[in-house]
Design an enzyme around this catalytic site. Sequence first.
Site, PDB file in Angstrom:
ATOM      1  N   ALA A 154      -2.513   0.148   6.322  1.00 13.49           N
ATOM      2  CA  ALA A 154      -3.891   0.207   6.836  1.00 13.49           C
ATOM      3  C   ALA A 154      -3.986   1.135   8.037  1.00 13.49           C
ATOM      4  O   ALA A 154      -4.985   1.839   8.220  1.00 13.49           O
ATOM      5  CB  ALA A 154      -4.372  -1.186   7.208  1.00 13.49           C
TER       6      ALA A 154
ATOM      7  N   GLY B 294       1.573  -0.028   9.560  1.00 12.25           N
ATOM      8  CA  GLY B 294       1.582  -0.251   8.111  1.00 12.25           C
ATOM      9  C   GLY B 294       0.578   0.626   7.381  1.00 12.25           C
ATOM     10  O   GLY B 294       0.010   1.562   7.935  1.00 12.25           O
TER      11      GLY B 294
ATOM     12  N   LYS C 169       0.808  -1.222   0.000  1.00  9.25           N
ATOM     13  CA  LYS C 169       0.000   0.000   0.000  1.00  9.25           C
ATOM     14  C   LYS C 169       0.843   1.276   0.000  1.00  9.25           C
ATOM     15  O   LYS C 169       0.357   2.337  -0.381  1.00  9.25           O
ATOM     16  CB  LYS C 169      -0.953   0.001   1.203  1.00  9.25           C
ATOM     17  CG  LYS C 169      -2.047  -1.047   1.101  1.00  9.25           C
ATOM     18  CD  LYS C 169      -3.024  -0.956   2.261  1.00  9.25           C
ATOM     19  CE  LYS C 169      -4.077  -2.049   2.162  1.00  9.25           C
ATOM     20  NZ  LYS C 169      -5.116  -1.922   3.205  1.00  9.25           N
TER      21      LYS C 169
ATOM     22  N   LYS D  31      -8.166  11.342  19.626  1.00  5.61           N
ATOM     23  CA  LYS D  31      -6.709  11.327  19.784  1.00  5.61           C
ATOM     24  C   LYS D  31      -6.209   9.887  19.767  1.00  5.61           C
ATOM     25  O   LYS D  31      -6.910   8.976  20.220  1.00  5.61           O
ATOM     26  CB  LYS D  31      -6.311  12.014  21.090  1.00  5.61           C
ATOM     27  CG  LYS D  31      -6.636  13.498  21.120  1.00  5.61           C
ATOM     28  CD  LYS D  31      -6.252  14.126  22.454  1.00  5.61           C
ATOM     29  CE  LYS D  31      -6.605  15.608  22.472  1.00  5.61           C
ATOM     30  NZ  LYS D  31      -6.265  16.232  23.772  1.00  5.61           N
TER      31      LYS D  31
END
Length: 252
Positions: free
Chosen positions: A136, A134, A72, A150
């Site tokens: 995602a 990563g 990605k 937060k």
Amino acid sequence: MGKEKNKALFALVGRNISYSFSKGYFTNKFKELNFNTHEYINLDIQDIKELPQKIKENKKSLKGLNVTIPYKLEVFNYLDKIDKKALKVGAVNTIKITKKGRLKGFNTDVYGFKRSLKPLLKSNHKKALILGTGGASKAVAFVLDKLEIKYKFVSRNPEGKKQISYKELTQKSIASHHLIINCTPLGTHPNIDSCPDIPYEFLTENHLLYDLIYNPSETTFLRKGKEKGASIKNGLEMLEQQAEKAWEIWNE
């Protein structure tokens, strides 16, 4: 494949993706729509450098791609254009191939995650822990920013102020972060006994555990949360929502 004049080919790009959700989802979708000239395949590559050749082999019929672990981020270098939102997120999971053969990257994980998370949120879900750093996790962080929640990333190798290590998770940090999102592959079939190394004993009914994994439907991470009374959610709806958004982009 690719020689039929009206063939429409779509594919998932990833590594070791035989288990993938996307192929089954879109194959069923095409059957339901009676799209006999549409096909969805897996482009299982060991290195992102193989992508241009794979696209070239199928260029006559290839219309769109989904991108999964671990590409990605790496796929950015192979795109002609990137959607503004995907640039802000810093990850691409959907690629549209234009009539001129140009590749434009999008992020539909943001849409899928937000749609599936929002109905579950309660007033106490003010702070979150994002497990993993990563591609995602970047979409998850983007959504939390939009929802004004937060968050801190939890990583095996933390970098910067917003990241902490698993060893730093204490009763206090679990008690002050009521939303915990697993963005790691730990617990995915067939390694269903694995789970992120967090102190589950400090979870309560005030916690919401969200796992991006969908296979199995209840991971060890989710089960351990449920045993403590926490609300749980797996990643299936997110995947379905992001897939529908990808389909919309491919057909624009």
